[in-house]
Design a protein around this motif. Structure first.
Motif, PDB file in Angstrom:
ATOM      1  N   PHE A 112     -19.976   0.653 -36.995  1.00  0.00           N
ATOM      2  CA  PHE A 112     -20.966   1.602 -37.176  1.00  0.00           C
ATOM      3  C   PHE A 112     -21.654   1.923 -35.479  1.00  0.00           C
ATOM      4  O   PHE A 112     -21.472   3.105 -35.226  1.00  0.00           O
ATOM      5  N   PHE A 113     -22.079   1.038 -34.864  1.00  0.00           N
ATOM      6  CA  PHE A 113     -22.906   1.319 -33.738  1.00  0.00           C
ATOM      7  C   PHE A 113     -21.831   1.618 -32.695  1.00  0.00           C
ATOM      8  O   PHE A 113     -22.177   2.404 -31.655  1.00  0.00           O
ATOM      9  N   GLU A 114     -20.873   0.621 -32.445  1.00  0.00           N
ATOM     10  CA  GLU A 114     -19.644   0.933 -31.253  1.00  0.00           C
ATOM     11  C   GLU A 114     -18.977   2.194 -31.504  1.00  0.00           C
ATOM     12  O   GLU A 114     -19.031   2.934 -30.235  1.00  0.00           O
ATOM     13  N   ILE A 115     -18.523   2.692 -32.670  1.00  0.00           N
ATOM     14  CA  ILE A 115     -17.639   3.761 -32.645  1.00  0.00           C
ATOM     15  C   ILE A 115     -18.764   4.968 -32.530  1.00  0.00           C
ATOM     16  O   ILE A 115     -18.553   5.966 -31.926  1.00  0.00           O
ATOM     17  N   GLY A 116     -19.872   4.759 -33.185  1.00  0.00           N
ATOM     18  CA  GLY A 116     -20.957   5.957 -33.203  1.00  0.00           C
ATOM     19  C   GLY A 116     -21.078   6.427 -31.748  1.00  0.00           C
ATOM     20  O   GLY A 116     -21.589   7.387 -31.661  1.00  0.00           O
ATOM     21  N   LEU A 117     -21.882   5.136 -31.116  1.00  0.00           N
ATOM     22  CA  LEU A 117     -22.461   5.296 -29.754  1.00  0.00           C
ATOM     23  C   LEU A 117     -21.350   6.234 -28.934  1.00  0.00           C
ATOM     24  O   LEU A 117     -21.623   6.840 -28.052  1.00  0.00           O
ATOM     25  N   LEU A 118     -19.990   5.675 -29.149  1.00  0.00           N
ATOM     26  CA  LEU A 118     -18.954   6.056 -28.122  1.00  0.00           C
ATOM     27  C   LEU A 118     -18.779   7.650 -28.347  1.00  0.00           C
ATOM     28  O   LEU A 118     -18.806   8.438 -27.486  1.00  0.00           O
ATOM     29  N   LEU A 119     -18.775   7.703 -29.679  1.00  0.00           N
ATOM     30  CA  LEU A 119     -18.568   9.278 -29.969  1.00  0.00           C
ATOM     31  C   LEU A 119     -19.800  10.395 -29.550  1.00  0.00           C
ATOM     32  O   LEU A 119     -19.639  11.368 -29.039  1.00  0.00           O
ATOM     33  N   VAL A 120     -21.036   9.688 -29.874  1.00  0.00           N
ATOM     34  CA  VAL A 120     -22.179  10.409 -29.363  1.00  0.00           C
ATOM     35  C   VAL A 120     -22.320  10.580 -28.017  1.00  0.00           C
ATOM     36  O   VAL A 120     -22.424  11.757 -27.445  1.00  0.00           O
ATOM     37  N   GLY A 121     -22.045   9.546 -27.224  1.00  0.00           N
ATOM     38  CA  GLY A 121     -21.875   9.474 -25.750  1.00  0.00           C
ATOM     39  C   GLY A 121     -20.928  10.271 -25.109  1.00  0.00           C
ATOM     40  O   GLY A 121     -20.954  11.029 -24.180  1.00  0.00           O
ATOM     41  N   GLY A 122     -19.773  10.319 -25.807  1.00  0.00           N
ATOM     42  CA  GLY A 122     -18.752  11.090 -25.188  1.00  0.00           C
ATOM     43  C   GLY A 122     -18.525  12.493 -25.320  1.00  0.00           C
ATOM     44  O   GLY A 122     -17.559  13.038 -25.039  1.00  0.00           O
ATOM     45  N   GLY A 123     -19.617  12.795 -26.196  1.00  0.00           N
ATOM     46  CA  GLY A 123     -19.738  14.304 -26.157  1.00  0.00           C
ATOM     47  C   GLY A 123     -18.839  14.947 -27.506  1.00  0.00           C
ATOM     48  O   GLY A 123     -18.656  16.078 -27.599  1.00  0.00           O
ATOM     49  N   ALA A 124     -18.745  14.041 -28.364  1.00  0.00           N
ATOM     50  CA  ALA A 124     -17.946  14.577 -29.967  1.00  0.00           C
ATOM     51  C   ALA A 124     -18.933  15.487 -30.505  1.00  0.00           C
ATOM     52  O   ALA A 124     -18.262  16.579 -31.129  1.00  0.00           O
ATOM     53  N   PHE A 125     -19.985  15.559 -30.300  1.00  0.00           N
ATOM     54  CA  PHE A 125     -21.184  16.557 -30.833  1.00  0.00           C
ATOM     55  C   PHE A 125     -21.952  17.443 -30.139  1.00  0.00           C
ATOM     56  O   PHE A 125     -22.832  18.018 -30.605  1.00  0.00           O
ATOM     57  N   ARG A 126     -21.169  17.475 -28.837  1.00  0.00           N
ATOM     58  CA  ARG A 126     -21.990  18.794 -28.047  1.00  0.00           C
ATOM     59  C   ARG A 126     -20.911  19.277 -27.387  1.00  0.00           C
ATOM     60  O   ARG A 126     -19.753  18.995 -27.270  1.00  0.00           O
ATOM     61  N   ASN A 127     -21.415  20.293 -26.495  1.00  0.00           N
ATOM     62  CA  ASN A 127     -20.312  21.172 -25.722  1.00  0.00           C
ATOM     63  C   ASN A 127     -20.316  20.869 -24.380  1.00  0.00           C
ATOM     64  O   ASN A 127     -19.682  21.580 -23.599  1.00  0.00           O
ATOM     65  N   GLU A 128     -21.345  20.280 -23.592  1.00  0.00           N
ATOM     66  CA  GLU A 128     -21.179  19.989 -22.378  1.00  0.00           C
ATOM     67  C   GLU A 128     -21.158  18.698 -21.726  1.00  0.00           C
ATOM     68  O   GLU A 128     -21.413  17.690 -22.631  1.00  0.00           O
ATOM     69  N   VAL A 129     -20.891  18.702 -20.422  1.00  0.00           N
ATOM     70  CA  VAL A 129     -20.888  17.321 -19.873  1.00  0.00           C
ATOM     71  C   VAL A 129     -22.158  17.074 -19.234  1.00  0.00           C
ATOM     72  O   VAL A 129     -22.732  17.577 -18.657  1.00  0.00           O
ATOM     73  N   ILE A 130     -22.698  15.777 -19.444  1.00  0.00           N
ATOM     74  CA  ILE A 130     -23.982  15.225 -18.882  1.00  0.00           C
ATOM     75  C   ILE A 130     -23.858  14.637 -17.618  1.00  0.00           C
ATOM     76  O   ILE A 130     -23.164  13.365 -17.508  1.00  0.00           O
ATOM     77  N   PRO A 131     -24.191  15.013 -16.566  1.00  0.00           N
ATOM     78  CA  PRO A 131     -24.121  14.099 -15.330  1.00  0.00           C
ATOM     79  C   PRO A 131     -24.696  12.818 -15.154  1.00  0.00           C
ATOM     80  O   PRO A 131     -25.698  12.881 -15.899  1.00  0.00           O
TER      81      PRO A 131
END
Length: 247
Positions: free
Chosen positions: A110-129
Motif C-alpha cells: 500500500f505505502f510503497e506503491i502508493g508513495l511511488l505513484l504519488v511522488g512520480g506524478g501519476a496524479f498530477r501533470n507537472e514535474v516538481i523540481p
C-alpha cells in the motif's frame, strides 16, 4: 520487536504479536523474498513504463510525469527493503507468524506503491523540481533509518554478551526514548512522505504515531514490566516513551 513469549497469554499482552523466540526460517525468507518482489514491481512501474501498461489495460493514458522523483521514490523502496531484510534475517529474535508476514506485506504494498505513484506524478501533470524541502525530507529519512536500525543493532550486540542475558536493555539510543526505534519509523516515514510532495500522505506517519502511542507502546510496556519487573519500571519512570526530551 525483540521480546519473548513465555505463556499462552503473551500475545494479547504484547499487542497481538507472537513474542516467543523462534527461527521460523520459511516465514522469514518468504517475507523478505515477497517484499523484494514488491521492489521489482515498483521498479517496473518506475523504469519500465509499468504504470502506462496498466493504464492501457483499462483504456486509459496513465503515465508517471515526474521520472526523476519516481526514481528517488524507488530508491526509498529499495533502502527500506534492505533495512527490512536485515531486521528480519538478523536482528529479530522472535517468531514470525504467516498471518503477520502476509498482513505486513499488504501494508508495505500500500505505502510503497502508493508513495511511488504519488511522488512520480501519476496524479498530477507537472514535474516538481528538487529543492530545499527534498533535502529536509532526505535528512529525516536518513536520521529516522538510523534511529530505528541503529538502536536495534546496538541492542542486538549488547544482548549477544552472555553477561547481559535476561537483562533489560536501557543503553545506547534507548537512553533517550524507551521506544526510539518506533520514533525512528515515524521520522523516516515523515521524510519519505514529504518526498512525494503530497501533504495528504503525511497522514501515514500521523496514524503510525497514533498507533504506537495508543496501542503498541502500552501493550509492550505492560509485557516488559511483567518480564523485567522493577528494573524496567525504574527505567520507564525516568525515560520518555517515544519522542526524546518531549514525550
Amino acid at each position: 520487536m525483540e521480546t519473548i513469549n513465555q505463556n499462552s497469554d503473551s500475545q494479547s499482552a504484547g499487542g497481538g504479536v507472537n513474542r516467543e523466540h523462534g527461527r521460523t526460517i520459511a516465514q522469514r525468507w518468504t517475507f523478505v523474498g515477497l517484499h523484494f518482489g514488491l521492489v521489482l514491481f515498483c521498479a517496473w512501474l518506475a523504469v519500465a513504463d509499468g504504470w502506462t501498461l496498466i493504464g492501457q489495460l483499462f483504456g486509459q493514458q496513465w503515465t508517471l510525469v515526474d521520472n526523476d522523483r519516481a526514481l528517488l521514490m524507488l530508491a526509498c523502496v529499495f533502502v527500506y527493503w534492505l533495512r527490512h531484510a536485515i531486521t528480519v534475517l538478523y536482528l529479530l529474535q522472535r517468531r514470525i507468524d504467516w498471518g503477520e508476514a502476509l498482513g505486513l506485506l499488504c501494508f508495505m504494498a500500500f505505502f510503497e506503491i502508493g508513495l511511488l505513484l504519488v511522488g512520480g506524478g501519476a496524479f498530477r501533470n507537472e514535474v516538481i523540481p528538487f529543492g530545499t524541502l527534498d533535502i529536509v525530507a532526505l535528512v529525516l529519512l536518513i536520521v529516522g533509518s538510523y534511529l530505528n536500525s541503529g538502536s536495534e543493532i546496538q541492542r542486538k550486540w549488547w544482548k549477544q554478551d552472555p553477561a547481559n542475558k535476561g537483562q533489560c536493555y536501557t543503553e545506547g539510543l534507548f537512553k533517550h526514548s524507551m521506544h526510539i526505534n518506533y520514533f525512528g519509523d515515524v521520522v523516516l516515514f515523515t521524510g519519505w512522505c514529504l518526498l512525494s510532495y503530497n501533504y495528504w500522505t503525511l497522514l501515514l506517519p500521523f496514524f503510525m504515531a497514533y498507533s504506537f502511542i495508543s496501542f503498541h507502546i502500552p501493550a509492550l510496556d505492560g509485557y516488559l514490566s511483567e518480564r523485567y519487573g522493577e528494573k524496567f519500571d525504574q527505567y520507564a519512570a525516568k525515560t520518555k516513551k517515544l519522542i526524546p526530551f518531549v514525550y
